[in-house]
Structure formats: C-alpha cells, structure tokens
Design a protein around this motif. Structure first.
Motif, PDB file in Angstrom:
ATOM      1  N   LEU A  58       0.811  -1.220   0.000  1.00 38.99           N
ATOM      2  CA  LEU A  58       0.000   0.000   0.000  1.00 38.99           C
ATOM      3  C   LEU A  58       0.842   1.266   0.000  1.00 38.99           C
ATOM      4  O   LEU A  58       0.309   2.368  -0.168  1.00 38.99           O
ATOM      5  CB  LEU A  58      -0.916   0.024   1.229  1.00 38.99           C
ATOM      6  N   ASN A  59       2.155   1.123   0.186  1.00 33.42           N
ATOM      7  CA  ASN A  59       2.991   2.301   0.411  1.00 33.42           C
ATOM      8  C   ASN A  59       3.097   3.188  -0.824  1.00 33.42           C
ATOM      9  O   ASN A  59       2.792   4.380  -0.771  1.00 33.42           O
ATOM     10  CB  ASN A  59       4.386   1.857   0.864  1.00 33.42           C
ATOM     11  N   LEU A  60       3.535   2.625  -1.937  1.00 36.88           N
ATOM     12  CA  LEU A  60       3.714   3.420  -3.153  1.00 36.88           C
ATOM     13  C   LEU A  60       2.379   3.939  -3.699  1.00 36.88           C
ATOM     14  O   LEU A  60       2.258   5.146  -3.975  1.00 36.88           O
ATOM     15  CB  LEU A  60       4.466   2.611  -4.208  1.00 36.88           C
ATOM     16  N   PRO A  61       1.349   3.102  -3.874  1.00 32.35           N
ATOM     17  CA  PRO A  61       0.072   3.648  -4.344  1.00 32.35           C
ATOM     18  C   PRO A  61      -0.559   4.625  -3.364  1.00 32.35           C
ATOM     19  O   PRO A  61      -1.232   5.574  -3.766  1.00 32.35           O
ATOM     20  CB  PRO A  61      -0.804   2.411  -4.543  1.00 32.35           C
ATOM     21  N   GLY A  62      -0.336   4.411  -2.063  1.00 29.04           N
ATOM     22  CA  GLY A  62      -0.846   5.355  -1.074  1.00 29.04           C
ATOM     23  C   GLY A  62      -0.198   6.717  -1.215  1.00 29.04           C
ATOM     24  O   GLY A  62      -0.846   7.762  -1.060  1.00 29.04           O
ATOM     25  N   GLY A  72     -15.337  18.363   3.555  1.00 31.36           N
ATOM     26  CA  GLY A  72     -15.034  18.395   4.984  1.00 31.36           C
ATOM     27  C   GLY A  72     -14.665  17.060   5.584  1.00 31.36           C
ATOM     28  O   GLY A  72     -14.402  16.990   6.789  1.00 31.36           O
ATOM     29  N   LYS A  73     -14.625  16.004   4.770  1.00 28.38           N
ATOM     30  CA  LYS A  73     -14.309  14.670   5.277  1.00 28.38           C
ATOM     31  C   LYS A  73     -12.969  14.198   4.724  1.00 28.38           C
ATOM     32  O   LYS A  73     -12.679  14.359   3.538  1.00 28.38           O
ATOM     33  CB  LYS A  73     -15.405  13.679   4.885  1.00 28.38           C
ATOM     34  N   VAL A  74     -12.169  13.586   5.582  1.00 24.22           N
ATOM     35  CA  VAL A  74     -10.875  13.046   5.171  1.00 24.22           C
ATOM     36  C   VAL A  74     -11.095  11.694   4.513  1.00 24.22           C
ATOM     37  O   VAL A  74     -11.789  10.825   5.046  1.00 24.22           O
ATOM     38  CB  VAL A  74      -9.933  12.908   6.378  1.00 24.22           C
ATOM     39  N   ILE A  75     -10.469  11.507   3.349  1.00 24.97           N
ATOM     40  CA  ILE A  75     -10.511  10.244   2.632  1.00 24.97           C
ATOM     41  C   ILE A  75      -9.081   9.728   2.532  1.00 24.97           C
ATOM     42  O   ILE A  75      -8.234  10.351   1.872  1.00 24.97           O
ATOM     43  CB  ILE A  75     -11.113  10.394   1.218  1.00 24.97           C
ATOM     44  N   THR A  76      -8.792   8.620   3.158  1.00 29.69           N
ATOM     45  CA  THR A  76      -7.448   8.042   3.083  1.00 29.69           C
ATOM     46  C   THR A  76      -7.316   7.210   1.801  1.00 29.69           C
ATOM     47  O   THR A  76      -8.315   6.855   1.167  1.00 29.69           O
ATOM     48  CB  THR A  76      -7.152   7.163   4.309  1.00 29.69           C
ATOM     49  N   SER A 124       3.442   6.230   6.499  1.00 28.26           N
ATOM     50  CA  SER A 124       2.188   6.969   6.645  1.00 28.26           C
ATOM     51  C   SER A 124       1.172   6.168   7.444  1.00 28.26           C
ATOM     52  O   SER A 124       0.474   6.710   8.306  1.00 28.26           O
ATOM     53  CB  SER A 124       1.612   7.309   5.270  1.00 28.26           C
ATOM     54  N   PHE A 125       1.092   4.874   7.177  1.00 25.50           N
ATOM     55  CA  PHE A 125       0.177   4.021   7.934  1.00 25.50           C
ATOM     56  C   PHE A 125       0.611   3.923   9.389  1.00 25.50           C
ATOM     57  O   PHE A 125      -0.213   3.986  10.309  1.00 25.50           O
ATOM     58  CB  PHE A 125       0.121   2.623   7.308  1.00 25.50           C
ATOM     59  N   ALA A 263       0.177   9.885   2.202  1.00 25.81           N
ATOM     60  CA  ALA A 263      -0.992   9.089   2.573  1.00 25.81           C
ATOM     61  C   ALA A 263      -1.471   9.410   3.983  1.00 25.81           C
ATOM     62  O   ALA A 263      -2.594   9.047   4.350  1.00 25.81           O
ATOM     63  CB  ALA A 263      -0.668   7.598   2.469  1.00 25.81           C
ATOM     64  N   GLN A 264      -0.658  10.072   4.770  1.00 28.17           N
ATOM     65  CA  GLN A 264      -1.007  10.425   6.138  1.00 28.17           C
ATOM     66  C   GLN A 264      -1.740  11.766   6.158  1.00 28.17           C
ATOM     67  O   GLN A 264      -1.207  12.775   5.686  1.00 28.17           O
ATOM     68  CB  GLN A 264       0.260  10.502   6.997  1.00 28.17           C
TER      69      GLN A 264
END
Length: 586
Positions: A58-62, A72-76, A124-125, A263-264
């Motif tokens: 998930l690191n590179l695509p994230g 107003g909403k966070v989307i990870t 980030s995760f 991603a964070q």
C-alpha cells in the motif's frame, strides 16, 4: 516495481538472544518472566508477514493517491481503512499495552521492533497506531479514573485512534505562545476554541473515534508554558444514547500539502467550542503532554531506522540485478554491486542500520527495566539511560536515516528519481522525521543543556563507563580494527563531554556545539553496539556469517567513525566562528 521488503526478524532475534541478553533481563521483571527471544521472534515473524504482505504493497500507491479532504471529510488512500481494521483485529495496536485495558502486555522491546518494521513497510500508515499508543500512554499516566474508564481501552486496542494537537501557526517549538483557550463549563467539561496545524492523524475515514489531546489555556492562565493545560477532545461524543454518534464541534479546515508522507492526513484542526475534559493538573499540560512526546520521539527515531533499512534493502537488490560497466578483470557488463563506489553507499547503510537496531533494542530493554524492575535504584538508573538516549535516537537515527535513503536512491541512478522505483518516496518520507516531534536541533540542545548535566552528570558517566568496560574486555581477534578506533573516539567524547559540562548556561557555546556533540555521541554509541555485535557474532553460525558483520564493522571503523574527529574539532572551536558575522551581513 519497488523491491520486496524483507522483515529483519532473524537479525532481531540474534540481537535479543546473543547480544543483549534479553531473556535474563526480562526474567528479573515482574510480569515478564515468561518473555523470551523465542517468543519475541514468533510474534515478530507473524507481524513481519503483515508488514511485508499487507502494508508495504500500500505504500507506493498510497503515496501517489494521498489523503484528500472532500466536503469536509478526510478520505485516506484505497486499502488503508481495511488494513487498519486488520491490524487492530490481529492485536498489533495493543502489543505492549496494559492487559487491564485490552493490551497484550508484551515488553516494549518487542513493540519497538514491530514499530521498525511498520515504519519500513509504510510510514504513513504507521503513524496511526503510533500516535494512538502515545495518546494512550499519556492518558494512562495523567488522566482521571473516569477518563481512563471511558477512553483508555479503546485507545490501547486501537479501536479508536489518537492524535496530539500542540502546534499553532504562531507557536511551534515555543509552545508558550499558543492561543487556543479552554473555557470552563458548569458540568465540569470545557469549551475548546482555537486552531491547530500540522496535526498528524487528525482525522480519517476508518469509521471510528479520534481522541485528540489538545494543549490550551484556561481563562486565568499565566503567560508562558506554565499557563498551558492538556485536554482530551474526542471527535465523537457519547450523546444521550451513549452510542458515540454525536459529532463534537471540531473539524478539519484543510490538509497540509507536504513534501512526503502523502498518505497520512496531516490536518489543520478547528476547535469551535468543542467539548473537552482536563487531563492531569491545570497549568501542567506540557508536563502531561511530554509523556506522549517523549514516547513519540523514540518512535520517530525508529521511523528513521526503518526507512533506512527498507531503502538499503531495495538498493542492494537493485545493485545485484543492474548490469553496468566492466569488472576489475575487464569483463562485463557486471552487476553494479561490483563497483567500489556503489559498495561504499550500500555499506554505509548496512553499517548504520545494524548497530542502530541494536541500540534501539538496548534502549527499549532499559525502558522495560525502568518501568518494572522491583529495585528502585536499578529502575532509576534505567530511567536515566532512557532520558539520555531519547534525543540521541530521535535526532541521530533520523539524520543518518535520511542520509541513508539518499545514498540508496543514488544507487538507482536515474531510476531513483522516478516515482515507480519507490526510492524518491523514501527520501521524501524520511525528511520529515528530522523535523517533527521537535526538530533535531532542539533534540541536540536538550542533550547538551539538560541531559549531559542531569543528576550532576552521573548518568552520562555511567553510560560512558559501560562503553569503556566493553572496550577493556574486547577480544582483538573479533573486534579490531574497530576497538582501536573506538578507544580514540571515546576519548574524544570524554573531552567533549567535559567541555559541554563546563559551558552550562553559555547559550552560544552550547548552541554552536549541540549538533556536533549529539553526532559524536551517536557515532560512539553505534560503535559500542558494533563491539557487542562482533563479540556475539560467532553465535550466528551459518545464518549470517561472522565475516559479514566483521566486514560491515570494518567499514564503520574506517569510513564512519573517523567523523568523530571532525565533530570534536568543531566543538573545540567554540562559538566564535558561528557568532562572528553580524546579522545584517548574512
């Protein structure tokens, strides 16, 4: 595609079993009598698989997708919410947590080794569970029984997330300048009003609560840090039905646009009369927050270590596969790992990562001893060691970690500059570790102005004596030329420590010497760990030959340890070269 991350569990087991005497030390600690290197290796093997198979992909695509703020909403990034749910369900969030609040109660040493692997796989995760653990520790140490009963179990297990809200636009390192206020209400709660910036994990879309620890001022608070109090401010309130669906009066004003950790979700948080509760004593909020901040500073140092290992692993894999140029015998093309300049870059990474992991584990064991040893004298000595090492690990591991990611990127040549290889992400992600949780310059000033002279210098003296004792018994057949170089380096550190102690109160002299002293201290400390690794290396057998460690340590002794002379010379030069230029001439 980026190289596959290989969790270094075998090396971790070797450190615990043969270098650091983990089993014997844990046997002395109530509640940890059954902890062992075998158990740690079993746990870390399973955790490592999740890091390699679930988080690393998930690191590179994230990084490419990033977190977003939509209406107003966070989307990870895709996959993060599901991975977090799996992480919590497997019990990794509560690995070292108090069993009374749903934790597994394993030694902190095991937790720090898990932190390294998570940071290497997906920094980030890793901030989500890492910050949550810090919030739980601060609440456990300073919260009321009512707050702990309501929030602590869900934080320890990771069911809810945590965040700390310190920084404001006009108040960074100097928190005495913060303006967020807390107005008392009749029901014992407070109305929190203000804006915070740079709030990692401030919000997300995991479908759970986010518990913020917020620094703010009461109406009658004096100016400066003594007027700051700490408040627990949850995203969701229990409501009349106790169903935790009522949204508190807090919102994400924006997401910071950052160099790395895309991603964070690093948030600008607005508290518009949000409901909060006092944590600890009024006016002593910074003291309570430092419980979390000190834990996070060690965690950030481990992030630097994890990123350095992941980047070096990728560079070694690439260097073995990439064909370029001619060998010494004129044949070719040959893998670039045959070239001396490439080998130097790879060895620099290995020569840092191996002893840094050992020093992190040594410090973690001291944390376990500090928290649990029944003898208060032994416990106090361990506390002092941890206090001494905290700024060193935070600053040196992140400085050297960033340096290592840059070298690893360089091994890739032009491919290292391209996103798909993953190397430029390591560089960008590593850069923040030198800045957040107190910049590395702040850590260096903490070391020279507080830690060197604490308790009259006794903890520093004890630490240096441990290094000297291992040097005195070093077997030349195993440890030279490192041991010979270490004797010179330790002598430089002894002299520099005397200089620092004598400069107490001299702001310019300490400021000019601070980062030089911290790096000198770190290089000697890493050399000490190399001594211990080499002394134990015959136990490696065929799993990783002693010759491999001997070659890495030789590189450290001849290419990296000589930096100590440079740092010592700069310390001896005093503040005059730094302060001589008038401000208007810069």
């Amino acid at each position: 595609m980026p190289a596959t991350y290989q969790p270094p569990v075998a090396t971790m087991r070797f450190l615990l079993e043969d270098v650091l005497d983990f089993d014997a030390q844990m046997a002395q600690l109530p509640g940890f009598e059954d902890a062992s290197a075998d158990l740690a290796a079993e746990v870390l093997t399973v955790a490592g698989r999740m890091c390699a198979d679930r988080l690393a992909p998930l690191n590179l695509p994230g990084d490419a997708a990033g977190s977003k703020l939509v209406d107003g909403k966070v989307i990870t990034p895709p996959g993060f919410a599901e991975a977090y749910a799996e992480f919590v369900a497997a019990g990794w969030s509560g690995l070292a947590g108090d069993p009374a609040f749903g934790g597994q109660g394993l030694p902190r040493t095991v937790q720090i080794m898990l932190d390294e692997m998570v940071s290497a796989a997906n920094l980030s995760f890793g901030l989500f569970p890492g910050l949550t653990r810090g919030a739980a520790e601060a609440l456990a140490a300073h919260g009321s029984d009512e707050l702990k009963a309501t929030y602590l179990e869900k934080l320890v297990t990771g069911e809810w997330c945590g965040a700390m809200a310190l920084t404001e636009a006009s108040a960074g390192t100097d928190l005495g300048l913060l303006r967020t206020r807390a107005d008392p209400r009749d029901d014992g709660s407070y109305s929190i009003i203000g804006t915070k910036i740079f709030i990692s994990s401030g919000d997300q879309d995991f479908g759970n609560n986010v518990v913020h620890l917020v620094l703010a001022r009461l109406p009658d608070a004096p100016a400066g840090v003594k007027g700051i109090s700490l408040f627990l401010v949850p995203k969701l309130l229990p409501g009349d039905a106790r169903d935790w669906t009522e949204r508190n009066a807090m919102s994400v004003g924006a997401l910071e646009h950052k160099m790395g950790i895309h991603a964070q979700p690093t948030c600008v948080m607005n508290y518009d009369g949000a409901t909060g509760w006092l944590v600890g004593e009024a006016g002593r909020g910074l003291n309570a927050m430092f419980t979390m901040m000190n834990a996070e500073r060690l965690f950030v140092g481990i992030q630097g270590l994890g990123l350095a290992d992941a980047a070096t692993q990728a560079a070694v894999t690439y260097a073995r596969e990439r064909l370029q140029g001619r060998g010494a015998d004129g044949s070719g093309p040959v893998p670039i790992i045959a070239h001396a300049d490439v080998r130097k870059m790879l060895l620099a990474g290995r020569a840092f990562v191996e002893p840094a992991r050992a020093l992190a584990a040594w410090t973690a064991i001291r944390m376990d001893v500090a928290e649990r040893h029944p003898d208060p004298v032994v416990s106090a000595a361990a506390h002092a060691d941890v206090a001494l090492l905290t700024p060193v690990i935070k600053a040196a591991f992140t400085d050297f970690g960033f340096e290592t990611t840059v070298l690893a990127q360089q091994v890739f040549g032009g491919h290292g500059y391209i996103h798909e290889a993953g190397m430029e992400q390591f560089v960008r992600d590593a850069r923040i570790t030198q800045i957040y949780e107190g910049t590395n310059g702040v850590q260096a000033m903490d070391l020279v102005s507080r830690k060197v002279t604490m308790e009259g210098g006794a903890p520093l003296r004890s630490y240096l004596d441990m290094i000297a004792a291992d040097l005195a018994k070093a077997d030349p057949a195993l440890t030279d030329p490192l041991a010979a170089q270490m004797r010179d380096a330790l002598a430089l550190l002894e002299t520099a420590s005397e200089t620092i102690a004598a400069a107490a109160g001299d702001t310019d002299r300490l400021g000019a010497a601070a980062t030089e002293y911290l790096n000198l201290f770190a290089l000697v400390s890493l050399g000490w760990m190399w001594l211990r690794i080499l002394a134990a290396s015959p136990a490696l057998g065929a799993t990783r030959t002693p010759q491999a460690y001997a070659a890495m340590a030789r590189y450290y002794a001849t290419y990296m340890l000589p930096r100590t002379a440079l740092h010592a010379a700069r310390i001896a030069a005093g503040p005059e070269p730094v302060m001589a230029l008038d401000e208007e001439l810069f």
